[in-house]
Design a protein around this motif. Sequence first.
Motif, PDB file in Angstrom:
ATOM      1  N   UNK A  54       0.839  -1.196   0.000  1.00 45.59           N
ATOM      2  CA  UNK A  54       0.000   0.000   0.000  1.00 45.59           C
ATOM      3  C   UNK A  54       0.877   1.250   0.000  1.00 45.59           C
ATOM      4  N   UNK A  55       0.513   2.210  -0.813  1.00 47.53           N
ATOM      5  CA  UNK A  55       1.235   3.473  -0.852  1.00 47.53           C
ATOM      6  C   UNK A  55       0.537   4.474   0.060  1.00 47.53           C
ATOM      7  N   UNK A  56       1.273   5.034   0.979  1.00 44.29           N
ATOM      8  CA  UNK A  56       0.748   6.052   1.893  1.00 44.29           C
ATOM      9  C   UNK A  56       1.342   7.384   1.468  1.00 44.29           C
ATOM     10  N   UNK A  57       0.503   8.364   1.209  1.00 48.00           N
ATOM     11  CA  UNK A  57       0.993   9.678   0.779  1.00 48.00           C
ATOM     12  C   UNK A  57       1.225  10.582   1.984  1.00 48.00           C
ATOM     13  N   UNK A  58       1.941  11.656   1.742  1.00 46.14           N
ATOM     14  CA  UNK A  58       2.173  12.639   2.791  1.00 46.14           C
ATOM     15  C   UNK A  58       0.874  13.266   3.265  1.00 46.14           C
ATOM     16  N   UNK A  59      -0.074  13.450   2.343  1.00 47.12           N
ATOM     17  CA  UNK A  59      -1.363  14.029   2.733  1.00 47.12           C
ATOM     18  C   UNK A  59      -2.145  13.078   3.627  1.00 47.12           C
ATOM     19  N   UNK A  60      -2.032  11.770   3.362  1.00 45.95           N
ATOM     20  CA  UNK A  60      -2.667  10.792   4.248  1.00 45.95           C
ATOM     21  C   UNK A  60      -2.094  10.915   5.656  1.00 45.95           C
ATOM     22  N   UNK A  61      -0.796  11.088   5.738  1.00 44.81           N
ATOM     23  CA  UNK A  61      -0.138  11.176   7.036  1.00 44.81           C
ATOM     24  C   UNK A  61      -0.413  12.504   7.730  1.00 44.81           C
ATOM     25  N   UNK A  62      -0.559  13.578   6.975  1.00 43.11           N
ATOM     26  CA  UNK A  62      -0.814  14.889   7.588  1.00 43.11           C
ATOM     27  C   UNK A  62      -2.164  14.928   8.295  1.00 43.11           C
ATOM     28  N   UNK A  63      -3.080  14.048   7.898  1.00 43.58           N
ATOM     29  CA  UNK A  63      -4.385  13.992   8.562  1.00 43.58           C
ATOM     30  C   UNK A  63      -4.229  13.616  10.032  1.00 43.58           C
ATOM     31  N   UNK A  64      -3.166  12.886  10.357  1.00 40.41           N
ATOM     32  CA  UNK A  64      -2.967  12.412  11.718  1.00 40.41           C
ATOM     33  C   UNK A  64      -2.151  13.373  12.580  1.00 40.41           C
ATOM     34  N   UNK A  65      -1.765  14.507  12.042  1.00 41.98           N
ATOM     35  CA  UNK A  65      -0.962  15.451  12.829  1.00 41.98           C
ATOM     36  C   UNK A  65      -1.715  15.970  14.049  1.00 41.98           C
ATOM     37  N   UNK A  66      -3.035  16.169  13.933  1.00 43.59           N
ATOM     38  CA  UNK A  66      -3.791  16.650  15.090  1.00 43.59           C
ATOM     39  C   UNK A  66      -3.788  15.606  16.201  1.00 43.59           C
ATOM     40  N   UNK A  67      -3.869  14.316  15.822  1.00 42.72           N
ATOM     41  CA  UNK A  67      -3.802  13.255  16.827  1.00 42.72           C
ATOM     42  C   UNK A  67      -2.422  13.197  17.470  1.00 42.72           C
ATOM     43  N   UNK A  68      -1.395  13.389  16.665  1.00 38.99           N
ATOM     44  CA  UNK A  68      -0.025  13.381  17.183  1.00 38.99           C
ATOM     45  C   UNK A  68       0.166  14.531  18.164  1.00 38.99           C
TER      46      UNK A  68
END
Length: 100
Positions: A54-68
């Motif tokens: 599966x390819x994970x994009x930077x935008x997919x990961x940026x969605x989790x910044x608020x959780x981080x």
Amino acid sequence: MTHIQTTTHLKAFRYRLRPTRAQEAALNEQLRLCRNLYNSALQERRDAYRKAGKTVTGYDQMKYLTEIKAALPEYKGSTPRCFRTFSSGWIRRSKPSSGA
């Protein structure tokens, strides 16, 4: 018939920072946090591709910044720009300066 060649010139400005010790410590801490965030995101991308194809994009990961930011208080002051800067390859393209 004459051929007209057009060229584009880009201007670059270079600023030397002279931070105080406290500012330098804050900048180093921000750089450390950004580097850790980037390395974790890169590891997540590599693991997702290796394990599931599966390819994970930077935008997919940026969605989790608020959780981080909610889970890790040291990242509360960090911005998504930190992540974008590292994910765009700024670190790979920058070269250490030589001299003083």
